[in-house]
Design an enzyme around this catalytic site. Structure first.
Site, PDB file in Angstrom:
ATOM      1  N   TYR A 158      -1.982   2.126  -9.259  1.00  0.00           N
ATOM      2  CA  TYR A 158      -2.635   0.927  -8.708  1.00  0.00           C
ATOM      3  C   TYR A 158      -2.343  -0.310  -9.570  1.00  0.00           C
ATOM      4  O   TYR A 158      -2.030  -1.388  -9.042  1.00  0.00           O
ATOM      5  CB  TYR A 158      -4.134   1.209  -8.647  1.00  0.00           C
ATOM      6  CG  TYR A 158      -4.990   0.173  -7.967  1.00  0.00           C
ATOM      7  CD1 TYR A 158      -5.086   0.084  -6.576  1.00  0.00           C
ATOM      8  CD2 TYR A 158      -5.764  -0.716  -8.720  1.00  0.00           C
ATOM      9  CE1 TYR A 158      -5.915  -0.847  -5.962  1.00  0.00           C
ATOM     10  CE2 TYR A 158      -6.596  -1.640  -8.117  1.00  0.00           C
ATOM     11  CZ  TYR A 158      -6.668  -1.701  -6.741  1.00  0.00           C
ATOM     12  OH  TYR A 158      -7.492  -2.625  -6.134  1.00  0.00           O
ATOM     13  N   LYS A 162      -0.454  -3.603  -8.291  1.00  0.00           N
ATOM     14  CA  LYS A 162      -1.144  -4.891  -8.269  1.00  0.00           C
ATOM     15  C   LYS A 162      -0.453  -5.914  -9.183  1.00  0.00           C
ATOM     16  O   LYS A 162      -0.470  -7.110  -8.895  1.00  0.00           O
ATOM     17  CB  LYS A 162      -2.614  -4.714  -8.651  1.00  0.00           C
ATOM     18  CG  LYS A 162      -3.427  -3.941  -7.593  1.00  0.00           C
ATOM     19  CD  LYS A 162      -3.341  -4.577  -6.211  1.00  0.00           C
ATOM     20  CE  LYS A 162      -4.465  -4.162  -5.295  1.00  0.00           C
ATOM     21  NZ  LYS A 162      -4.345  -4.733  -3.939  1.00  0.00           N
TER      22      LYS A 162
HETATM   23  N1  LIG Z   1     -13.324  -3.684  -4.108  1.00  0.00           N
HETATM   24  C1  LIG Z   1     -12.844  -4.124  -5.258  1.00  0.00           C
HETATM   25  O1  LIG Z   1     -13.553  -4.134  -6.293  1.00  0.00           O
HETATM   26  C2  LIG Z   1     -11.426  -4.631  -5.367  1.00  0.00           C
HETATM   27  C3  LIG Z   1     -11.023  -5.166  -6.587  1.00  0.00           C
HETATM   28  C4  LIG Z   1      -9.730  -5.666  -6.710  1.00  0.00           C
HETATM   29  C5  LIG Z   1      -8.865  -5.615  -5.638  1.00  0.00           C
HETATM   30  N2  LIG Z   1      -9.276  -5.068  -4.454  1.00  0.00           N
HETATM   31  C6  LIG Z   1      -8.317  -5.054  -3.364  1.00  0.00           C
HETATM   32  O2  LIG Z   1      -8.862  -5.727  -2.250  1.00  0.00           O
HETATM   33  C7  LIG Z   1      -8.337  -5.149  -1.046  1.00  0.00           C
HETATM   34  C8  LIG Z   1      -9.479  -4.720  -0.141  1.00  0.00           C
HETATM   35  O3  LIG Z   1     -10.280  -3.786  -0.846  1.00  0.00           O
HETATM   36  P1  LIG Z   1     -11.711  -3.295  -0.340  1.00  0.00           P
HETATM   37  O4  LIG Z   1     -12.522  -3.048  -1.532  1.00  0.00           O
HETATM   38  O5  LIG Z   1     -12.200  -4.195   0.733  1.00  0.00           O
HETATM   39  O6  LIG Z   1     -11.305  -1.866   0.259  1.00  0.00           O
HETATM   40  P2  LIG Z   1     -11.858  -1.035   1.504  1.00  0.00           P
HETATM   41  O7  LIG Z   1     -11.465   0.365   1.211  1.00  0.00           O
HETATM   42  O8  LIG Z   1     -13.291  -1.351   1.762  1.00  0.00           O
HETATM   43  O9  LIG Z   1     -10.996  -1.603   2.737  1.00  0.00           O
HETATM   44  C9  LIG Z   1      -9.612  -1.419   2.791  1.00  0.00           C
HETATM   45  C10 LIG Z   1      -9.162  -1.529   4.225  1.00  0.00           C
HETATM   46  O10 LIG Z   1      -7.735  -1.342   4.251  1.00  0.00           O
HETATM   47  C11 LIG Z   1      -7.426  -0.453   5.309  1.00  0.00           C
HETATM   48  N3  LIG Z   1      -6.164   0.225   5.009  1.00  0.00           N
HETATM   49  C12 LIG Z   1      -5.933   1.171   4.074  1.00  0.00           C
HETATM   50  N4  LIG Z   1      -4.651   1.585   4.128  1.00  0.00           N
HETATM   51  C13 LIG Z   1      -4.052   0.868   5.106  1.00  0.00           C
HETATM   52  C14 LIG Z   1      -2.742   0.834   5.630  1.00  0.00           C
HETATM   53  N5  LIG Z   1      -1.776   1.642   5.156  1.00  0.00           N
HETATM   54  N6  LIG Z   1      -2.471  -0.033   6.614  1.00  0.00           N
HETATM   55  C15 LIG Z   1      -3.444  -0.835   7.120  1.00  0.00           C
HETATM   56  N7  LIG Z   1      -4.701  -0.837   6.684  1.00  0.00           N
HETATM   57  C16 LIG Z   1      -5.009   0.004   5.671  1.00  0.00           C
HETATM   58  C17 LIG Z   1      -8.604   0.493   5.399  1.00  0.00           C
HETATM   59  O11 LIG Z   1      -8.672   1.145   6.655  1.00  0.00           O
HETATM   60  C18 LIG Z   1      -9.766  -0.466   5.139  1.00  0.00           C
HETATM   61  O12 LIG Z   1     -10.237  -1.059   6.348  1.00  0.00           O
HETATM   62  C19 LIG Z   1      -7.435  -4.001  -1.494  1.00  0.00           C
HETATM   63  O13 LIG Z   1      -6.093  -4.447  -1.580  1.00  0.00           O
HETATM   64  C20 LIG Z   1      -7.958  -3.664  -2.869  1.00  0.00           C
HETATM   65  O14 LIG Z   1      -6.999  -3.041  -3.656  1.00  0.00           O
HETATM   66  C21 LIG Z   1     -10.545  -4.574  -4.303  1.00  0.00           C
END
Ligand SMILES: NC(=O)c1ccc[n+]([C@@H]2O[C@H](COP(=O)([O-])OP(=O)(O)OC[C@H]3O[C@@H](n4cnc5c(N)ncnc54)[C@H](O)[C@@H]3O)[C@@H](O)[C@H]2O)c1
Length: 250
Positions: A158, A162
């Site tokens: 990851y 990223k």
């Molecule tokens: N939550 C955090 O603390 C956090 C921190 C830093 C970065 N992020 C990043 O933010 C983004 C959203 O994270 P989140 O926490 O909302 O996650 P989440 O798991 O709540 O939502 C992720 C969404 O992406 C969809 N998804 C997964 N694989 C997919 C694919 N191959 N094609 C299309 N859709 C797909 C899932 O179905 C889901 O709806 C991600 O890129 C994550 O890495 C999150």
């Protein structure tokens, strides 16, 4: 007048969490929104719940045909594409010793290949819109993570993905700049979504206590920064990465 009045935005992984908050925030600012997600039912339900023009489509961002189709569905439905948010993401955490090659590749593919494919399709559409005078620019927002800056135990896949998104953002920012297509990234810290709620309770507590602001972020606090980068408020910003972390790892 909303900040995205008359614009069309496509958000990947928009069915829940940060992506959903971005889709909702963009719609509230006047954008027509396409929610693309691997989960069609969730994408459709999310789009139906949005107050304004919105559509849900199924797309696996790893699949080149799906990504081309989600961009085509956007232009077919709303006639143009002004903003792409490459947000879809997954985690497959494990120490290097225990991580399988499959877990490494899955995470690299969703984040790096997915973001690359999305930018490739969207940039072509945005460039054509600028060339024929239908748009005066475009904006791409890529979802990185603070893990890409600092590395996290158990996230060699990851963190690499990223960090790679930051380099990719800067490269494509250079390619888009002369067409007024801006490409920027966000590095969220610990945000309250299904992704972080899946972490063990002690890991969640340790994360929260290490945040200077002493709380997890809310998805809309990332969405507001995505709105800034997507809108004309950021008209002279390209190739930048904004940390949204409550001060963690500053
Ligand atoms: N939550 C955090 O603390 C956090 C921190 C830093 C970065 N992020 C990043 O933010 C983004 C959203 O994270 P989140 O926490 O909302 O996650 P989440 O798991 O709540 O939502 C992720 C969404 O992406 C969809 N998804 C997964 N694989 C997919 C694919 N191959 N094609 C299309 N859709 C797909 C899932 O179905 C889901 O709806 C991600 O890129 C994550 O890495 C999150």
């Amino acid at each position: 007048m909303g900040l995205l009045e008359g614009r069309v935005a496509l958000v990947t992984g928009g069915a829940q969490g940060i992506g959903l908050a971005i889709a909702q925030r963009f719609a509230a600012e006047g954008a027509s929104v396409v929610i693309a997600d691997i989960d069609l039912d969730a994408a459709t339900a999310a789009a139906e719940a949005i107050d304004g023009p919105a559509a849900g489509v199924r797309a696996d961002v790893v699949d080149p045909d799906d990504v081309a189709a989600m961009v085509a569905a956007t232009t077919d439905r709303f006639g143009r594409l002004d903003v792409l948010v490459n947000n879809a993401g997954i985690t497959r955490d494990a120490s290097l010793k225990n991580m399988t090659l499959e877990q490494f590749r899955q995470v690299i593919d969703v984040h790096l290949q997915g973001t690359w494919l999305g930018m490739k399709e969207a940039l072509a559409v945005m460039k054509a819109q600028v060339a024929d005078g239908r748009a005066d620019g475009g904006a791409i927002v890529n979802m990185s993570s603070i893990s890409g800056k600092i590395g996290n135990f158990g996230q060699s896949n990851y963190a690499a993905a990223k960090a790679g998104i930051v380099g990719m953002t800067k490269s494509v920012a250079r390619e888009g700049a002369k067409h007024a297509i801006r490409v920027n990234a966000i590095q969220p810290g610990f945000i309250d979504t299904a992704m972080t709620r899946a972490m063990p309770a002690d890991a969640q507590e340790a994360a929260t206590s290490s945040i200077p602001m002493q709380r997890a972020g809310q998805p809309d606090e990332v969405a507001k920064v995505a709105l800034f980068l997507a809108s004309d408020l950021a008209s002279y910003c390209t190739g930048i990465t904004i940390e949204v972390t409550g001060g963690r790892h500053m």
